[in-house]
Design an enzyme around this catalytic site. Structure first.
Site, PDB file in Angstrom:
ATOM      1  N   ARG A 134      37.396  34.045  35.939  1.00 21.18           N
ATOM      2  CA  ARG A 134      38.535  34.965  35.795  1.00 21.18           C
ATOM      3  C   ARG A 134      39.263  34.578  34.527  1.00 21.18           C
ATOM      4  O   ARG A 134      39.736  33.451  34.383  1.00 21.18           O
ATOM      5  CB  ARG A 134      39.462  34.849  37.009  1.00 21.18           C
ATOM      6  CG  ARG A 134      40.780  35.627  36.909  1.00 21.18           C
ATOM      7  CD  ARG A 134      40.542  37.123  36.804  1.00 21.18           C
ATOM      8  NE  ARG A 134      41.756  37.894  37.042  1.00 21.18           N
ATOM      9  CZ  ARG A 134      42.658  38.200  36.117  1.00 21.18           C
ATOM     10  NH1 ARG A 134      42.513  37.750  34.873  1.00 21.18           N
ATOM     11  NH2 ARG A 134      43.695  38.958  36.436  1.00 21.18           N
ATOM     12  N   GLU A 142      42.659  48.252  36.517  1.00 18.45           N
ATOM     13  CA  GLU A 142      41.810  48.201  37.700  1.00 18.45           C
ATOM     14  C   GLU A 142      40.835  49.372  37.730  1.00 18.45           C
ATOM     15  O   GLU A 142      41.212  50.519  37.487  1.00 18.45           O
ATOM     16  CB  GLU A 142      42.674  48.226  38.963  1.00 18.45           C
ATOM     17  CG  GLU A 142      43.511  46.980  39.174  1.00 18.45           C
ATOM     18  CD  GLU A 142      42.662  45.752  39.439  1.00 18.45           C
ATOM     19  OE1 GLU A 142      41.757  45.832  40.291  1.00 18.45           O
ATOM     20  OE2 GLU A 142      42.904  44.724  38.794  1.00 18.45           O
ATOM     21  N   ARG A 182      36.985  32.207  42.202  1.00 23.40           N
ATOM     22  CA  ARG A 182      36.620  32.317  40.796  1.00 23.40           C
ATOM     23  C   ARG A 182      37.294  31.177  40.030  1.00 23.40           C
ATOM     24  O   ARG A 182      38.370  30.721  40.412  1.00 23.40           O
ATOM     25  CB  ARG A 182      37.070  33.662  40.213  1.00 23.40           C
ATOM     26  CG  ARG A 182      36.480  34.868  40.903  1.00 23.40           C
ATOM     27  CD  ARG A 182      37.091  36.162  40.390  1.00 23.40           C
ATOM     28  NE  ARG A 182      38.537  36.195  40.600  1.00 23.40           N
ATOM     29  CZ  ARG A 182      39.296  37.269  40.360  1.00 23.40           C
ATOM     30  NH1 ARG A 182      38.748  38.382  39.891  1.00 23.40           N
ATOM     31  NH2 ARG A 182      40.609  37.223  40.576  1.00 23.40           N
TER      32      ARG A 182
END
EC number: 3.1.-.-
Length: 267
Positions: A134, A142, A182
């Site tokens: 990330r 998004e 992540r």
């Protein structure tokens, strides 16, 4: 007094024999112990190769464990690596505008990756062997998922990131694991001999905002730089900032809105 059956000369001849025998006994006893070693470091010299070999072996193990051991996934990253180590690897897939997977190649080409040791390419070969990353300090628009519509410029951000880093080597300065397992990291890639901060480049183009979470945000000491780049992109109306200001919705606002929507539907 002279013994009548002896002679004075014979007594005199025997007078020195006990002392002479004592001296011989002392000499023979010290000789039996062996002569002292003339080199006081002889024992150390004998053990030195063994000690040196052992220390070299331990150093090699430490080097491998800390710098050359391949990490197959986020769960295998040691806690002491965060904020202390960077990871080098090949980007194998891009999930959306601010995260991707990469195959860890410790040591890079110097230890054979890419010419002696092949980086897997197929999904089958890569399954369970990559680290999800990330990108720290940024939030991209998004995309559409779980029935939610995509934000403006979500597709553009994904396309740009894919073209910028897919199948390229990157270096990730890692900070922590997030709630989705992540690894949060500042990511650099070489482009035309220059090392580029991927997150910063996205902000400059208006393809991401600075991360707006109230807590847990990671910037790697680049927060002010990111905010200045965002202000400049906003002034120049780049990417996400090209529409009407009254209609702008940041990725954080979008996620907050839909989280509230989902919560109201479930209650």
């Amino acid at each position: 007094m002279v013994w009548p059956f002896g002679s004075q000369s014979s007594d005199k001849g025997n007078e020195g024999k006990p002392q002479e025998q004592t001296k011989r006994s002392a000499v023979s006893w010290t000789r039996s112990l062996g002569s002292p070693d003339p080199d006081p470091f002889a024992a150390a010299k004998e053990w030195a190769p063994t000690v040196l070999f052992s220390l070299t072996g331990l150093a090699a193990l430490q080097l491998y464990a800390n710098y050359l051991r391949r990490i197959p996934g986020a769960a295998y990253v040691r806690p002491n690596f965060f904020r202390n180590r960077s990871l080098f690897g090949r980007v194998t897939s891009v999930g959306d505008g601010d995260n991707f997977h990469f195959f860890h190649t410790p040591g890079g080409r110097a230890v054979g990756w890419g010419w002696l040791r092949k980086v897997p390419e197929s999904r089958k070969e890569l399954r369970g062997r990559t680290i999800p990353i990330r990108i720290a300090g940024v939030d991209a628009p998004e995309g559409a998922h779980f029935g939610k519509p995509a934000q403006p410029f979500a597709a553009e951000a994904l396309d740009w990131l894919t073209n910028y880093i897919l199948n390229r080597n990157v270096r990730a300065y890692i900070y922590k694991r997030d709630q989705y397992e992540r690894v949060v990291a500042t990511v650099y890639v070489r482009r035309f001999l220059f090392r580029k901060d991927v997150g910063l480049e996205m902000i400059k183009r208006g393809l991401a905002t600075t991360y707006e979470a109230k807590s847990g945000a990671e910037f790697g000491g680049m927060k002010e730089v990111y905010e200045k780049a965002q202000a400049k992109a906003k002034r120049k109306r780049k990417g996400m900032w090209s529409g009407k200001a009254s209609e702008f919705e940041s990725p954080r606002e979008y996620k907050t809105k839909w989280a509230a929507h989902d919560k109201s539907n479930s209650s």
